[in-house]
Design an enzyme around this catalytic site. Structure first.
Site, PDB file in Angstrom:
ATOM      1  N   SER A 147       0.829  -1.197  -0.005  1.00 34.45           N
ATOM      2  CA  SER A 147       0.044  -0.062   0.110  1.00 34.45           C
ATOM      3  C   SER A 147       0.857   1.289   0.087  1.00 34.45           C
ATOM      4  O   SER A 147       1.626   1.389  -0.919  1.00 34.45           O
ATOM      5  CB  SER A 147      -1.032  -0.101   1.287  1.00 34.45           C
ATOM      6  OG  SER A 147      -1.981   0.991   1.105  1.00 34.45           O
ATOM      7  N   ASP A 174       0.489  -4.553  -3.971  1.00 35.11           N
ATOM      8  CA  ASP A 174      -0.573  -3.668  -4.158  1.00 35.11           C
ATOM      9  C   ASP A 174      -0.006  -2.048  -3.663  1.00 35.11           C
ATOM     10  O   ASP A 174      -0.528  -1.494  -2.782  1.00 35.11           O
ATOM     11  CB  ASP A 174      -1.807  -4.017  -3.372  1.00 35.11           C
ATOM     12  CG  ASP A 174      -2.892  -3.869  -4.188  1.00 35.11           C
ATOM     13  OD1 ASP A 174      -2.997  -3.505  -5.581  1.00 35.11           O
ATOM     14  OD2 ASP A 174      -4.319  -3.749  -3.665  1.00 35.11           O
ATOM     15  N   HIS A 250      -7.626  -5.114  -1.524  1.00 36.95           N
ATOM     16  CA  HIS A 250      -6.372  -4.323  -1.027  1.00 36.95           C
ATOM     17  C   HIS A 250      -5.687  -5.063   0.316  1.00 36.95           C
ATOM     18  O   HIS A 250      -4.473  -4.755   0.466  1.00 36.95           O
ATOM     19  CB  HIS A 250      -6.536  -2.902  -0.990  1.00 36.95           C
ATOM     20  CG  HIS A 250      -5.434  -2.081  -0.557  1.00 36.95           C
ATOM     21  ND1 HIS A 250      -4.286  -2.173  -1.484  1.00 36.95           N
ATOM     22  CD2 HIS A 250      -5.259  -1.224   0.421  1.00 36.95           C
ATOM     23  CE1 HIS A 250      -3.335  -1.134  -1.166  1.00 36.95           C
ATOM     24  NE2 HIS A 250      -3.868  -0.716   0.150  1.00 36.95           N
TER      25      HIS A 250
END
Length: 323
Positions: A147, A174, A250
């Protein structure tokens, strides 16, 4: 422009990839708190093999406000294959700064501080907190992050903070560059130019298919389009790998308690097994690092050629650009 790719044709069902199985090492955990000038400012969570040996190191940067301990299941899987995972935590100052000024600069600087702590004194700092029979191999250090931490990992690799630690590979799990392409977090690294990143190391990107979906119609996407994984991959030079967990969200690779919490309030989650998602992400880490740290590309080749015969989850697309 984002390049689109398709996965390879499937091969016979007898193929296997051992990277998706639990490794042969038992693992231990260490918490390192800030106690003196010899410890970096962020607290550290370390997962390591218990057996005697010298092991590659993965410096893993957590996502925004995500506790570093909440990746413990993923870290334990990776460590069972013979890796030491060092995960800096979130300082209160870093959290408040990130909230108030919407920046990742502090995250990148904290990551650089931890990297320098690892490499200073020829690795003695890290060695002192590990068991006596476990040693770090500072010639095989990988930088990774999830992230906002994935974006910070790319920023550190691109030189937005100073470190003497030399990374051999980079993995983005991600990664997210900001809330939208017009409001990318500092330091801004996405320029939407193909192969624009000036990186001298192999890169792997693991994306999620549901990361750019909002939650319950009330919350914006956690990994919004224009700031997410295909745009990072589009700017990577070869050698580079790209895998998308098509049916997962996510946060689906963190520990189950946080998946459930984030699924209620933060971001969309997939319906499949989160244990399988963690095993898939961990297996990709292992296969990629075996290829580029140990010149053993058997598992990586198998995944790329036949992803959905060997992976515990659906991967689509899958791509490996060697040169």
């Amino acid at each position: 422009m984002v390049l689109l790719y398709t996965e390879s044709l499937e091969a016979p069902t007898t193929l296997t990839a051992t990277c998706f199985d639990n490794g042969n090492y038992t693992v231990g955990q260490i918490n390192v708190r800030k106690s003196s000038g010899s410890i970096p400012n962020p607290p550290l969570f370390i997962v390591h093999p218990k057996e005697k040996g010298t092991y590659p190191v993965i410096l893993f940067l957590h996502g925004f406000s995500i506790p570093n301990h909440s990746y413990s299941d993923l870290f334990e899987f990776i460590a069972s294959h013979g890796y030491i995972v060092v995960a800096p935590g979130q300082t209160l100052f870093g959290l408040v700064t990130g909230l108030c000024i919407c920046s990742a600069v502090g995250d990148v600087e904290d990551a650089a501080e931890t990297a320098n702590w690892i490499t200073n004194n020829k690795g003695e700092n890290l060695q002192l907190v590990l068991p006596n029979n476990v040693s770090p191999d500072l010639d095989k250090v990988t930088l990774a992050g999830h992230s906002k931490g994935g974006k910070a990992a790319f920023a550190l690799a691109l030189g937005h903070a100073s470190t003497s630690l030399k990374f051999k590979a980079l993995i983005g799990l991600d990664p997210v560059a900001g809330p939208d392409n017009a409001n990318r977090l500092e330091p801004k690294i996405l320029n939407y130019i193909p192969q624009n990143f000036n990186l001298d190391m192999p890169v792997a990107l693991i994306g999620t298919g549901l990361g750019d979906d909002g939650c319950c119609g009330c919350f914006p996407p956690a990994a919004p389009w224009g700031c997410n994984h295909p745009f990072f991959f589009n700017e990577c030079k070869p050698p580079s790998c790209y895998f998308v967990a098509k049916d997962f969200g996510h946060m689906d690779m963190v520990n189950d308690w946080l998946v459930r919490l984030s699924g209620m309030f933060v971001c969309k989650t997939g319906n499949g097994s989160k244990a399988d998602m963690r095993r898939a992400c961990g297996g990709i880490f292992v296969a990629f690092l075996k290829a580029y740290l140990f010149d053993d590309d058997e598992d990586l080749t198998t995944i790329v050629n036949s992803p959905n015969l060997v992976s515990p989850i659906k991967l689509d697309p899958v791509l490996w650009i060697k040169s």
